[in-house]
Enzyme design. Structure first.
Site, PDB file in Angstrom:
ATOM      1  N   ASP A 350     -20.169  -0.630-124.999  1.00  0.00           N
ATOM      2  CA  ASP A 350     -21.632   0.341-125.228  1.00  0.00           C
ATOM      3  C   ASP A 350     -22.954   0.039-123.958  1.00  0.00           C
ATOM      4  O   ASP A 350     -23.087  -0.868-123.719  1.00  0.00           O
ATOM      5  CB  ASP A 350     -22.281   0.018-126.517  1.00  0.00           C
ATOM      6  N   GLU A 387     -18.303   2.634-121.065  1.00  0.00           N
ATOM      7  CA  GLU A 387     -19.498   3.839-121.139  1.00  0.00           C
ATOM      8  C   GLU A 387     -20.301   3.261-120.261  1.00  0.00           C
ATOM      9  O   GLU A 387     -20.587   2.923-119.824  1.00  0.00           O
ATOM     10  CB  GLU A 387     -20.474   3.246-122.414  1.00  0.00           C
TER      11      GLU A 387
END
Length: 687
Positions: A350, A387
Site C-alpha cells: 500500500d 501501489e
C-alpha cells in the site's frame, strides 16, 4: 542511572547473542523479550493477568544496539504483556515517553483486545505538542501483546504460479464469506471460512490463481471512527505487523493457527495468497492521536517528522513511517519474512512510493528499503507488487519502480474507463492492451509487471461504475466529502438502480466489455471480488468503515450475477487458450496488426482521432480482439484471415450468437458497446 519509580527487580543479563530476534520468544525456563528504543531511558515489561490487571513489572536492564532485552522465568504461551517507556517527554522534539501508557510490542505475533477509550490512550493532558503528559493509565483501554508458541515455517509446496499465468482476485476475508450460505455460520467471515471447500471450489472454478487479501495485519479503529461509533473495515490502520487480525478468527485466540490453515487450504486448491500490506503508516495518526505502540516506544525512530515536532504526512493518515530508519527497515523486513515463512506467496505494498522516500523526501527507486526487500533471498522468491503512489503529487511513480517490482497500473484503469464511456479515442488503448511497454520495458520488466485493473476495493464496484456518476458516501458520516470525485463513471441517464430494462441492458453490456478489456489484455489482471457477481455498494466509493451488507458479498441466487459469473469464467478460459498472445514478452510490430473497422491497418491520423471508438487487435494472425465503444452499431471489415467468433460481450454469458467461421474480408456487424473475440477457424472455444 537511578531506578525509575515503580520498576521491579532487575534481571540478570541474558546470554550472549540473544538480542535478536526482537519480540517475545519462549525459552526452556520462560521467555526472552527484546524491544527497540533508542530514545528510552528505561523500559519496563508489564505482565498482565487473565483479569486484565497488571501482576508484575520487570525492568529490561540490558541495552544492546538500542535494544532493551532480558529473560523472565515462568512465562508461558498465552501470557499477555505490554511495555512502559521512561524517558524524556518533549513532543515538540518528537519525544513521547510516558510510562502511563501501556504499549504493544511491535514484534508480537498475537494481539488481544482493542482500543476502547481514546482519552485514556492519549499521551498528553491538553496540548499534544506543548502540554504536559497525561497521567491516566491506559491499561484496560488499549490492546495487549500475547506471548505465542513458536510457529514452524510452512513446508507444504506453494503453487508457484508463473507471473504470466497469474490472475489476481482482490477480496476481504470477512466480507467474502460473511453471507455465504454453504459456509457454516460459525466460520463465516473468518480465515477458516475462506478455507471452506465450497469457497475453494468457487475460486478454482472461476479461474483465478491468487487471492489478494485486504489487510490482515492486526489493525485498530481510527479516532474519528471511534467518535462516530463506527469501525475500520478495510484494515489500512496497522497496529501489529507480525500479528494476524484477531477478529478474523472463528475461535478467539486461534488466529495464527487459522491463518496457517487458510493458506494451506488455498495452496491445496492451487491458489496463491498475496497480502495487502501497509508499511507506510500506522494506526496512531498525527501527534494528537493515540499512543498505542510506536509513538511511545521511540517516535523519532519510527516516524518521519518536521523540525517543529509535527509528523510528516505524505500518506494522508497523519503519520509516515520513515524508510530511512534502521528500526523501520528491520521491522518491515522481519515482518515480510515472517509472513513468507507462513507460506504467503506475495505482497501488495500500500502506498509503496513512501518506501522509496527516506525522510519523506524525494522518491528514489534505489532507496535502501526497496533494495533491501528486492535483494532479500527469501523475499525475492515472492511476488512483489507496488501501489506506485502516495498522497502527494511527487509520490505518483507509475512505471518508476525497479526491475523486480510489479505495479498497480492506474493508467490501464483510466484508459479502459474513459474508452468505454466514450470520453476518449484509441490513442492510449493499444499500449494498455499489450502490457504498457511505455511504462515497463525501459526498466527491463516484462508485460506482467503491469497489474491491470478497472476496479479495486477503493472506488466503485463494476456495477456502480456503470450506474452512478457521483459518489454516494453519506453512510460514512463525513457529509459525502470522503472518497474520490474523479471516478470516470457513467450512469446511462439514471443515477443508481432502476427498473428500466434498456438502461440495465446497457450497463450490463458495458460492464462485460470492461471485463473483456481487462481479462484479455496482456499484463496481470486483477478482479475485485464480487464484480463477477454484479455486486453493488449503492454508489459508495469509499466503504472503508462499512462492515455491513454495503460491503459484504451477496451470494443470493440472481440471474444477472449468475450470467456475469459465467461470462467471467469464459473470459478466463479464453485467456488460457493456446492461441492467446504471449504474455511473457512485449509484442513487436511483427506480432500485432492494429485494425481499422473500414478494413485496413491503422494509420497515424487514426490514432489521434478523438472521435475514434473502434479498434481491432490482430495478434499472431489468429487472435482478433475487436472493441467498439460507440453508442450506435457499426460494421467492421475483417482482415484477410478466416476467423470464427468465440466471444461476444453482448450475450450475457459471452456465447456468440453464430460461431460459424467468417471468411477474410467479411463484414461483421459490431453492436453498440461490444467486445468480440475471433480465433483462427478450427480453434477450439470454451464450451
Amino acid at each position: 542511572m537511578p531506578q525509575p519509580p515503580g520498576l521491579g527487580h532487575a534481571i540478570a543479563a541474558p546470554p550472549t547473542g540473544t538480542v535478536f530476534p526482537l519480540g517475545a520468544h519462549l525459552t526452556d525456563s520462560g521467555a526472552r523479550f527484546s524491544v527497540a528504543s533508542g530514545s528510552a531511558e528505561a523500559v519496563e515489561l508489564c505482565l498482565i493477568d487473565e483479569f486484565g490487571a497488571e501482576e508484575r513489572r520487570i525492568e529490561l536492564a540490558e541495552r544492546t544496539f538500542g535494544v532493551w532485552h532480558g529473560s523472565v522465568d515462568g512465562v508461558r504461551a498465552g501470557q499477555r504483556y505490554g511495555y512502559r517507556v521512561h524517558g524524556r517527554y518533549d513532543p515538540a522534539a518528537g519525544l513521547h515517553a510516558n510510562p502511563a501508557k501501556l504499549l504493544v510490542d511491535p514484534y508480537t505475533r498475537r494481539i488481544t483486545g482493542r482500543l476502547t477509550s481514546l482519552p485514556a490512550a492519549l499521551d498528553y493532558a491538553e496540548d499534544p505538542l506543548h502540554g504536559s503528559p497525561s497521567t491516566v493509565d491506559s491499561l484496560g483501554a488499549v490492546p495487549l501483546s500475547v506471548v505465542t508458541s513458536p510457529v514452524s515455517p510452512a513446508t507444504e509446496p506453494r503453487p508457484d504460479v508463473p507471473w504470466a499465468d497469474t490472475v489476481i482476485y482482490e477480496l476481504h476475508v470477512r466480507g467474502f464469506t460473511r453471507c455465504h450460505p454453504e459456509v457454516p455460520e460459525r466460520l463465516r467471515g473468518s480465515y477458516l471460512g475462506l478455507a471452506h471447500p465450497a469457497v475453494l471450489e468457487y475460486l478454482r472454478g472461476l479461474g483465478v490463481t491468487a487471492v489478494e487479501l485486504l489487510p490482515v495485519h492486526a489493525f485498530c479503529d481510527e479516532p474519528q471512527l471511534l467518535t462516530r461509533g463506527m469501525h475500520n473495515y478495510w484494515g489500512y490502520a496497522t497496529l501489529g505487523f507480525l500479528a494476524p487480525h484477531a477478529a478474523y478468527a472463528a475461535e478467539p485466540g486461534e488466529e495464527v493457527a487459522e491463518f496457517r490453515a487458510m493458506v494451506e487450504a488455498l495452496h491445496g486448491a492451487g491458489i496463491e495468497v498475496i497480502l495487502d500490506v501497509v508499511y507506510n503508516h500506522t494506526c496512531e495518526g498525527g501527534v494528537g492521536g493515540p499512543t498505542l505502540c510506536y509513538r511511545g516506544l521511540d517516535s523519532p525512530a519510527y516516524y518521519a517528522r518536521h523540525g517543529n515536532g509535527e509528523l510528516a504526512n505524505i500518506t494522508g493518515t497523519g503519520n509516515t513511517l520513515d524508510p530511512a530508519s534502521l528500526t523501520v527497515a528491520r521491522l518491515v523486513a522481519d515482518s515480510l519474512r515472517h509472513w513468507s515463512e507462513l507460506g504467503v506467496d506475495g505482497f501488495r505494498f500500500d502506498l509503496a512510493s513512501v518506501l522509496g522516500r527516506p525522510g519523506a523526501g524525494p522518491f528514489d527507486p534505489r532507496a535502501g528499503l526497496l533494495n533491501l526487500i528486492a535483494a532479500d533471498p527469501l523475499l525475492a522468491t515472492r511476488k512483489l507488487i507496488a501501489e506506485p503512489w502516495d498522497a502527494t503529487g511527487d509520490g505518483y511513480r507509475v512505471g518508476g519502480f525497479g526491475a523486480q517490482w510489479s505495479e498497480w497500473n492506474d493508467r490501464f484503469r483510466d484508459t479502459a474507463r474513459d474508452f468505454w464511456r466514450g470520453a476518449t479515442g484509441v490513442n492510449e488503448l493499444a499500449s494498455r492492451l499489450t502490457g504498457s511497454s511505455d511504462l515497463y520495458a525501459a526498466s527491463e520488466r516484462r508485460p506482467w509487471a503491469s497489474v491491470n485493473f478497472v476496479t479495486a476495493h477503493d472506488g466503485f464496484t463494476l456495477r456502480d461504475l456503470v450506474s452512478y456518476r457521483r459518489k454516494h458516501n453519506e453512510a460514512n458520516g463525513e457529509q459525502n466529502r470522503d472518497g474520490s470525485d474523479h471516478n470516470r463513471s457513467q450512469n446511462f441517464g439514471v443515477e443508481g438502480e432502476t427498473p428500466d430494462a434498456g438502461v440495465r441492458a446497457g450497463r450490463l453490456a458495458t460492464a462485460r466489455a470492461l471485463l473483456t478489456t481487462l481479462l484479455l489484455a496482456t499484463g496481470t489482471p486483477m478482479i475485485t471480488a464480487g464484480d463477477e457477481r454484479w455486486r453493488t455498494q449503492g454508489g459508495n466509493n469509499n466503504a472503508y468503515c462499512q462492515d455491513n451488507p454495503i460491503s459484504w458479498l451477496d451470494w443470493t441466487p440472481d440471474a444477472d450475477a449468475d450470467a456475469m459469473t459465467a461470462f467471467t469464467r469464459r473470459l478466463l478460459e479464453l485467456r488460457r487458450h493456446p492461441l492467446a498472445p504471449d504474455r511473457n514478452r512485449f509484442l513487436s510490430q511483427e506480432d500485432v496488426v492494429w485494425w481499422h473497422p473500414s478494413g485496413r491497418t491503422m494509420a497515424d491520423p487514426d490514432w489521434h482521432d478523438p472521435a475514434a471508438r473502434t479498434l481491432g487487435m490482430l495478434a499472431g494472425g489468429h487472435w482478433l480482439l475487436l472493441l467498439h465503444a460507440g453508442s450506435e452499431p457499426t460494421d467492421c471489415v475483417l482482415p484477410d484471415v478466416a476467423l470464427a467468433p468465440v466471444l461476444d460481450s453482448t450475450d450475457p454469458t459471452g456465447t456468440p450468437p453464430d460461431p460459424t467461421p467468417l471468411s477474410g474480408g467479411a463484414v461483421l456487424p459490431l453492436p453498440a458497446r461490444s467486445a468480440l473475440l475471433l480465433l483462427a477457424a478450427g480453434a477450439r472455444a470454451p464450451v
